[in-house]
Design a protein around this motif. Structure first.
Motif, PDB file in Angstrom:
ATOM      1  N   GLY A 222     -20.661  97.436   9.493  1.00 39.09           N
ATOM      2  CA  GLY A 222     -19.401  96.513   9.868  1.00 39.09           C
ATOM      3  C   GLY A 222     -19.967  95.177  10.358  1.00 39.09           C
ATOM      4  N   TYR A 223     -18.784  94.252  10.448  1.00 39.45           N
ATOM      5  CA  TYR A 223     -19.393  92.910  10.881  1.00 39.45           C
ATOM      6  C   TYR A 223     -19.115  92.826  12.543  1.00 39.45           C
ATOM      7  CZ  TYR A 223     -18.873  90.731   6.348  1.00 39.45           C
ATOM      8  OH  TYR A 223     -19.372  90.557   5.300  1.00 39.45           O
ATOM      9  N   HIS A 224     -20.246  92.054  13.204  1.00 42.24           N
ATOM     10  CA  HIS A 224     -20.377  92.045  14.542  1.00 42.24           C
ATOM     11  C   HIS A 224     -20.537  90.470  14.866  1.00 42.24           C
ATOM     12  CE1 HIS A 224     -21.449  96.287  14.917  1.00 42.24           C
ATOM     13  NE2 HIS A 224     -22.261  96.035  13.686  1.00 42.24           N
ATOM     14  N   ASP A 225     -19.476  89.902  15.649  1.00 44.97           N
ATOM     15  CA  ASP A 225     -19.585  88.448  15.880  1.00 44.97           C
ATOM     16  C   ASP A 225     -20.721  88.029  16.814  1.00 44.97           C
ATOM     17  OD1 ASP A 225     -17.242  87.768  14.631  1.00 44.97           O
ATOM     18  OD2 ASP A 225     -15.895  88.745  16.315  1.00 44.97           O
ATOM     19  N   PHE A 226     -21.054  86.963  16.622  1.00 44.86           N
ATOM     20  CA  PHE A 226     -22.175  86.542  17.544  1.00 44.86           C
ATOM     21  C   PHE A 226     -22.237  84.880  17.661  1.00 44.86           C
ATOM     22  CE2 PHE A 226     -24.160  85.747  13.311  1.00 44.86           C
ATOM     23  CZ  PHE A 226     -25.049  84.642  13.389  1.00 44.86           C
ATOM     24  N   ARG A 227     -22.792  84.390  18.649  1.00 49.48           N
ATOM     25  CA  ARG A 227     -22.846  82.824  18.818  1.00 49.48           C
ATOM     26  C   ARG A 227     -24.337  82.463  18.905  1.00 49.48           C
ATOM     27  NH1 ARG A 227     -18.582  79.749  20.519  1.00 49.48           N
ATOM     28  NH2 ARG A 227     -16.616  80.711  20.805  1.00 49.48           N
ATOM     29  N   ILE A 228     -24.475  81.239  18.555  1.00 52.54           N
ATOM     30  CA  ILE A 228     -25.723  80.640  18.920  1.00 52.54           C
ATOM     31  C   ILE A 228     -25.701  79.662  20.200  1.00 52.54           C
ATOM     32  CG2 ILE A 228     -27.775  79.176  18.179  1.00 52.54           C
ATOM     33  CD1 ILE A 228     -27.027  79.925  15.270  1.00 52.54           C
ATOM     34  N   ARG A 229     -26.441  80.312  21.307  1.00 58.19           N
ATOM     35  CA  ARG A 229     -26.404  79.419  22.504  1.00 58.19           C
ATOM     36  C   ARG A 229     -27.629  78.969  22.921  1.00 58.19           C
ATOM     37  NH1 ARG A 229     -21.337  80.657  24.924  1.00 58.19           N
ATOM     38  NH2 ARG A 229     -20.376  82.710  24.217  1.00 58.19           N
ATOM     39  N   ARG A 230     -27.725  78.061  23.794  1.00 59.59           N
ATOM     40  CA  ARG A 230     -29.005  77.757  24.229  1.00 59.59           C
ATOM     41  C   ARG A 230     -30.007  79.070  24.915  1.00 59.59           C
ATOM     42  NH1 ARG A 230     -32.261  73.560  25.862  1.00 59.59           N
ATOM     43  NH2 ARG A 230     -33.632  73.831  27.877  1.00 59.59           N
ATOM     44  N   GLY A 231     -30.889  79.300  24.341  1.00 66.74           N
ATOM     45  CA  GLY A 231     -31.670  80.643  24.714  1.00 66.74           C
ATOM     46  C   GLY A 231     -31.209  81.725  23.710  1.00 66.74           C
TER      47      GLY A 231
END
Length: 500
Positions: A222-231
């Protein structure tokens, strides 16, 4: 709280711990993997984290760039606060000299010469540096150099066998610029990870990933949300309550208001969910906050997630009934988080709330309100399914959950709810306005409670400067829940006598 599924074989980390949980532990070493996604979805960031994890473990790693310069790669790393010390970068891009007319091929096709030269340059560096982790960015260049699908497939198959023989784990990045679907490489790769990026009608972009295939491994589909943050990437694994089954401790959570606890048959059962439903201003949020404050007073932890009001407004509202929460916030036993609807993905919110119970040990979770959650995620059609998974997970952690639901309208029998969560909740409290003696009053009743007995009576409810007050049953009224009750005689309830 990562829903990892343990596998028997050895694995190596991707550099993103939560993603390792999705993979079932990490990447199987010495295999060939493809990371595909549209430009800007985070492929390069993931590849760099994979290589930096190898550096941290003392391995030799190599980043092969066929489309960007080394300066551009280091600039990307700098934006995350990385230096890329220990990461060897091989820049295989056309030089300025290749633009000169005398350098253009006339007898041979360009792909016949350039692909061989590119492959030779890459393999020479691999023989010299002997890396155990390699990332290729990107396949689009190799696909164009190959010229034909057959030659491209043979080239990729040869590279896969070459690196496997040298005990090397390879990530190849594909940005879909060459074709919408690439079965040639998908059939060769040991595992495929897809990164997706979408832009809603309002708000920031939403990113998610999924494992398309992974041979010989049990992963979280399934799909898993993610973010691109500093780091780097921050992954929020999809909640899978079935992998966290455990028996929660029983017991009741009281509100500190005896009449309200009496109406509920003693209080709220631990590990259950409660829906507070009613028109705006009837006191739902205050009741939810009262249960949270009572939990904190017992030395437990409580977490509130606000969609419809700010923390400053909550502080002012509670101070109006004689409660100051600054000290409770400083003690960290009470956590209040204001949610920005335009910046939130459903999976991220579910993950954050789940962490409050599983990691921080909160005994009470308040989501205020469901309306705000629905408005924040208007395109998430499976929100009710996600909500069910969240409530099940929180219940297995032993946390009681309070959901605030604001109905449309103020008075009468035509009130509607934007989301029907009554079937999900174990307990449902209904708050209604009703007219009496020339004033607008509030009533409270318990419509259902799966975990035990409760009062069937309808009581008057009031919020004063000294807190909440629940009066005796409204025995002398008929039709209170319609909003326009009929007085059937007898003495007025004490609260209404005081009002007169």
């Amino acid at each position: 709280m990562s829903p990892s599924i343990p596998n028997a074989g050895p694995t190596i980390s991707s550099g993103v711990p939560a993603f390792d949980g999705v993979l079932g532990g990490g990447f199987t070493p010495h295999r060939f993997y493809m990371v595909q996604g549209v430009p800007g979805s985070g492929k390069t960031t993931l590849a760099l984290q994979f290589l930096m994890e190898g550096v941290r473990l003392g391995e030799s790693v190599l980043y092969v760039t066929l489309s960007e310069t080394e300066e551009e790669i280091r600039s990307i790393a700098a934006s995350h606060g990385w230096t890329l010390d220990g990461v060897q970068i091989l820049e295989v891009v056309p030089s300025e000299d290749s633009l000169a007319p005398e350098e253009q091929y006339t007898v041979f096709q360009p792909d016949e010469v350039e692909l061989s030269e590119t492959t030779k340059a890459i393999l020479t560096e691999v023989e010299t540096r002997k890396p155990t982790r390699v990332a290729f960015d990107s396949l689009s260049e190799l696909r164009l150099l190959a010229g034909s699908p057959l030659r491209y497939r043979r080239q990729m198959l040869g590279m896969k066998q070459y690196f496997a023989g040298r005990k090397c784990t390879v990530l190849v990045l594909d940005d879909f610029t060459g074709t919408d679907d690439d079965p040639q490489l998908q059939s060769i790769a040991h595992g495929i990870v897809e990164l997706d990026q979408a832009t809603p009608l309002y708000g920031s972009e939403r990113r998610r990933l999924r494992v398309v295939k992974y041979r010989g491994m049990r992963y979280v589909g399934g799909y898993h949300d993610f973010r691109i943050r500093r780091g780097g990437l921050e992954v929020f694994p999809r909640l899978v309550a079935a992998t966290h089954r455990r028996i929660a401790q029983g017991g009741e959570l009281t509100s500190g208001v005896p009449a309200l606890d009496e109406l509920l048959g003693g209080g709220l059962e631990r590990g259950t969910s409660t829906l507070l439903s009613g028109a705006p201003g009837t006191g739902k949020s205050t009741i939810a906050a009262q249960f949270a404050l009572a939990a904190v007073a017992r030395g437990e932890r409580a977490a509130l997630y606000l969609f419809d009001e700010s923390i400053a407004t909550l502080r002012k509202r509670l101070s109006g009934i004689g409660v100051a929460i600054d000290g409770l916030l400083d003690s960290q036993r009470l956590t209040v988080q204001q949610i920005d609807p335009a910046e939130l993905a459903a999976g991220e919110f579910m993950h954050v709330v789940g962490q409050a119970a599983a990691r921080d040990g909160a005994s009470l979770i308040v989501i205020d309100s469901l309306n705000g959650l629905v408005n924040a995620m208007p395109h998430d059609k499976l929100l009710n399914v996600q909500l069910h998974e969240l409530l099940t997970f929180l219940g297995q952690c032993g946390a009681a959950t309070i959901l605030v639901n604001v109905q449309r309208g103020l008075i009468g029998s035509s009130l509607e709810s934007p989301v029907d969560a009554s079937y999900l909740a174990d307990t449902v409290l209904l708050l209604r306005y009703f007219e009496s003696q020339g004033s607008v009053r509030s009533a409270i009743s318990v419509l259902k409670k799966r975990s035990g007995r409760h009062e069937r009576a309808i009581r008057e409810f009031e919020i004063g400067d000294k807190g909440l007050h629940v009066g005796p049953p409204l025995l002398n009224f008929h039709g209170v829940l319609t909003g326009v009750p009929r007085y059937v005689g007898g003495d007025l309830p004490r609260m209404q006598q005081d009002a007169r």
